[in-house]
Write a protein that holds these residues in place. Sequence first.
Motif, PDB file in Angstrom:
ATOM      1  N   LEU A  20      30.806-126.134  81.889  1.00 60.80           N
ATOM      2  CA  LEU A  20      30.179-124.589  81.891  1.00 60.80           C
ATOM      3  C   LEU A  20      30.594-123.866  80.481  1.00 60.80           C
ATOM      4  O   LEU A  20      29.751-123.353  79.943  1.00 60.80           O
ATOM      5  CB  LEU A  20      30.968-123.752  82.957  1.00 60.80           C
ATOM      6  N   GLU A  21      32.021-124.175  79.890  1.00 67.99           N
ATOM      7  CA  GLU A  21      32.068-123.804  78.841  1.00 67.99           C
ATOM      8  C   GLU A  21      31.451-124.311  77.664  1.00 67.99           C
ATOM      9  O   GLU A  21      30.968-123.578  76.545  1.00 67.99           O
ATOM     10  CB  GLU A  21      33.681-123.772  78.491  1.00 67.99           C
ATOM     11  N   GLN A  22      31.128-125.673  77.733  1.00 72.09           N
ATOM     12  CA  GLN A  22      30.405-126.142  76.696  1.00 72.09           C
ATOM     13  C   GLN A  22      28.602-125.923  76.875  1.00 72.09           C
ATOM     14  O   GLN A  22      28.153-125.916  75.834  1.00 72.09           O
ATOM     15  CB  GLN A  22      30.315-127.827  76.927  1.00 72.09           C
ATOM     16  N   ALA A  23      28.435-125.440  77.982  1.00 72.86           N
ATOM     17  CA  ALA A  23      27.058-124.893  78.080  1.00 72.86           C
ATOM     18  C   ALA A  23      26.931-123.472  77.651  1.00 72.86           C
ATOM     19  O   ALA A  23      25.957-122.743  77.754  1.00 72.86           O
ATOM     20  CB  ALA A  23      26.646-124.793  79.610  1.00 72.86           C
ATOM     21  N   GLY A  24      28.023-122.744  77.273  1.00 75.04           N
ATOM     22  CA  GLY A  24      28.053-121.348  76.602  1.00 75.04           C
ATOM     23  C   GLY A  24      28.368-120.408  77.787  1.00 75.04           C
ATOM     24  O   GLY A  24      27.991-119.263  77.555  1.00 75.04           O
ATOM     25  N   LEU A  25      28.546-120.698  78.713  1.00 71.84           N
ATOM     26  CA  LEU A  25      28.775-119.732  79.745  1.00 71.84           C
ATOM     27  C   LEU A  25      30.226-119.040  79.804  1.00 71.84           C
ATOM     28  O   LEU A  25      31.165-119.322  78.944  1.00 71.84           O
ATOM     29  CB  LEU A  25      28.703-120.342  81.231  1.00 71.84           C
ATOM     30  N   PRO A  26      30.555-117.985  80.415  1.00 69.53           N
ATOM     31  CA  PRO A  26      31.863-117.186  80.411  1.00 69.53           C
ATOM     32  C   PRO A  26      33.100-118.212  80.530  1.00 69.53           C
ATOM     33  O   PRO A  26      33.042-119.189  81.162  1.00 69.53           O
ATOM     34  CB  PRO A  26      31.953-116.080  81.296  1.00 69.53           C
ATOM     35  N   ARG A  27      34.178-117.591  79.818  1.00 71.50           N
ATOM     36  CA  ARG A  27      35.458-118.340  80.001  1.00 71.50           C
ATOM     37  C   ARG A  27      35.742-118.829  81.308  1.00 71.50           C
ATOM     38  O   ARG A  27      35.292-118.090  82.351  1.00 71.50           O
ATOM     39  CB  ARG A  27      36.506-117.622  79.336  1.00 71.50           C
ATOM     40  N   CYS A  28      36.279-119.978  81.612  1.00 72.79           N
ATOM     41  CA  CYS A  28      36.450-120.492  83.140  1.00 72.79           C
ATOM     42  C   CYS A  28      38.098-120.621  83.172  1.00 72.79           C
ATOM     43  O   CYS A  28      38.810-120.748  82.351  1.00 72.79           O
ATOM     44  CB  CYS A  28      35.855-121.748  83.186  1.00 72.79           C
ATOM     45  N   LEU A  29      38.528-120.301  84.369  1.00 72.27           N
ATOM     46  CA  LEU A  29      39.916-120.572  84.847  1.00 72.27           C
ATOM     47  C   LEU A  29      40.040-121.412  86.247  1.00 72.27           C
ATOM     48  O   LEU A  29      39.250-121.553  87.219  1.00 72.27           O
ATOM     49  CB  LEU A  29      40.423-119.093  85.403  1.00 72.27           C
ATOM     50  N   VAL A  30      40.701-122.561  85.995  1.00 73.86           N
ATOM     51  CA  VAL A  30      40.970-123.534  86.837  1.00 73.86           C
ATOM     52  C   VAL A  30      41.777-123.275  87.844  1.00 73.86           C
ATOM     53  O   VAL A  30      42.931-122.963  87.695  1.00 73.86           O
ATOM     54  CB  VAL A  30      41.230-124.964  86.159  1.00 73.86           C
ATOM     55  N   ILE A  31      41.391-123.117  89.187  1.00 76.09           N
ATOM     56  CA  ILE A  31      42.193-122.939  90.341  1.00 76.09           C
ATOM     57  C   ILE A  31      41.866-124.176  91.263  1.00 76.09           C
ATOM     58  O   ILE A  31      40.966-124.256  91.892  1.00 76.09           O
ATOM     59  CB  ILE A  31      41.937-121.465  91.104  1.00 76.09           C
ATOM     60  N   PRO A  32      42.961-125.141  91.354  1.00 71.63           N
ATOM     61  CA  PRO A  32      42.784-126.194  92.051  1.00 71.63           C
ATOM     62  C   PRO A  32      42.947-125.847  93.493  1.00 71.63           C
ATOM     63  O   PRO A  32      43.315-124.788  94.035  1.00 71.63           O
ATOM     64  CB  PRO A  32      44.239-127.080  91.708  1.00 71.63           C
ATOM     65  N   HIS A  33      42.352-126.738  94.419  1.00 70.37           N
ATOM     66  CA  HIS A  33      42.243-126.502  95.757  1.00 70.37           C
ATOM     67  C   HIS A  33      43.622-126.244  96.467  1.00 70.37           C
ATOM     68  O   HIS A  33      44.733-126.918  95.898  1.00 70.37           O
ATOM     69  CB  HIS A  33      41.536-127.851  96.454  1.00 70.37           C
ATOM     70  N   ALA A  34      43.903-125.534  97.391  1.00 68.41           N
ATOM     71  CA  ALA A  34      45.138-125.352  97.758  1.00 68.41           C
ATOM     72  C   ALA A  34      45.185-125.304  99.451  1.00 68.41           C
ATOM     73  O   ALA A  34      44.157-125.521  99.946  1.00 68.41           O
ATOM     74  CB  ALA A  34      45.778-124.021  97.149  1.00 68.41           C
ATOM     75  N   PHE A  35      46.158-124.909  99.934  1.00 77.63           N
ATOM     76  CA  PHE A  35      46.517-125.069 101.382  1.00 77.63           C
ATOM     77  C   PHE A  35      47.126-123.573 101.738  1.00 77.63           C
ATOM     78  O   PHE A  35      48.182-123.385 101.243  1.00 77.63           O
ATOM     79  CB  PHE A  35      47.331-126.215 101.866  1.00 77.63           C
ATOM     80  N   ASP A  36      46.459-122.779 102.683  1.00 77.47           N
ATOM     81  CA  ASP A  36      47.048-121.770 103.421  1.00 77.47           C
ATOM     82  C   ASP A  36      48.015-122.172 104.333  1.00 77.47           C
ATOM     83  O   ASP A  36      47.377-122.604 105.370  1.00 77.47           O
ATOM     84  CB  ASP A  36      45.826-120.647 103.772  1.00 77.47           C
ATOM     85  N   ARG A  37      49.223-122.024 104.200  1.00 79.71           N
ATOM     86  CA  ARG A  37      50.316-122.349 105.015  1.00 79.71           C
ATOM     87  C   ARG A  37      50.174-121.599 106.568  1.00 79.71           C
ATOM     88  O   ARG A  37      50.774-121.934 107.459  1.00 79.71           O
ATOM     89  CB  ARG A  37      51.693-122.373 104.638  1.00 79.71           C
ATOM     90  N   ARG A  38      49.660-120.522 106.378  1.00 77.85           N
ATOM     91  CA  ARG A  38      49.462-119.918 107.708  1.00 77.85           C
ATOM     92  C   ARG A  38      48.860-120.564 108.856  1.00 77.85           C
ATOM     93  O   ARG A  38      48.985-120.529 109.751  1.00 77.85           O
ATOM     94  CB  ARG A  38      48.656-118.425 107.253  1.00 77.85           C
ATOM     95  N   ILE A  39      47.916-121.567 108.456  1.00 79.71           N
ATOM     96  CA  ILE A  39      47.352-122.299 109.235  1.00 79.71           C
ATOM     97  C   ILE A  39      48.108-123.157 110.175  1.00 79.71           C
ATOM     98  O   ILE A  39      47.878-123.603 111.325  1.00 79.71           O
ATOM     99  CB  ILE A  39      46.144-123.384 108.418  1.00 79.71           C
ATOM    100  N   LEU A  40      49.261-123.218 109.743  1.00 74.25           N
ATOM    101  CA  LEU A  40      50.362-124.306 110.509  1.00 74.25           C
ATOM    102  C   LEU A  40      50.870-123.441 111.448  1.00 74.25           C
ATOM    103  O   LEU A  40      51.194-124.055 112.666  1.00 74.25           O
ATOM    104  CB  LEU A  40      51.374-124.631 109.591  1.00 74.25           C
ATOM    105  N   ASN A  41      50.689-122.294 111.677  1.00 76.41           N
ATOM    106  CA  ASN A  41      51.000-121.367 112.593  1.00 76.41           C
ATOM    107  C   ASN A  41      50.069-121.371 113.837  1.00 76.41           C
ATOM    108  O   ASN A  41      50.141-120.911 114.811  1.00 76.41           O
ATOM    109  CB  ASN A  41      51.478-119.867 112.303  1.00 76.41           C
TER     110      ASN A  41
END
Length: 183
Positions: free
Chosen positions: A162-183
């Motif tokens: 995306l940044e090479q295509a001239g789009l706005p700055r990007c922020l990487v947020i890797p996939h994560a896990f919501d621990r509340r699901i364990l309850n």
Amino acid sequence: MAYRIVKITTYYRDFLTYYYAKNPEVGSLSYKEQHAHLMKQRFAWSDAYAFAFDGLGHEATELVANAKPLQEQWWVEFRPETKPKSHNDILVEQLKALKPDVIWLQDSYSYNGTFITHLKTEIPSIKLAIGNCCSPITPQYYPDFKTFDFITVCSPYFKTLLEQAGLPRCLVIPHAFDRRILN
């Protein structure tokens, strides 16, 4: 400084069809009760980001733009004097009522371009519009993605693309896990 953040997402249609068929009583609940019940399903991102932002001292809300019974209930409770022209009208009115500083559109393919420009014009409280891209994107979307102030992505690959295509700055947020699901 605390911010008012609204994350807007859409859920897979098949999930919503299944959810409302399995829980027909949900349609008779208030907006707040319906929303809480839907979030407790922990589908997709659920309210994980809103929960985390709240924990950091921000006021955060999660809107599921395509959960029609939920959105229609919001309209019944907060704008009963009129009928919405479209489901986007409901979303815009919700945002006007919430007066967010930041909007984060998880479904940037459905909500981008002129819609973002319209929101920024109609809702002066919006200071930052964040997009999201975590699936293959074709160049046809690039012009509409330029309306975002920045874009979250799930991998460095998308950031580079995306940044090479001239789009706005990007922020990487890797996939994560919501621990509340364990309850």
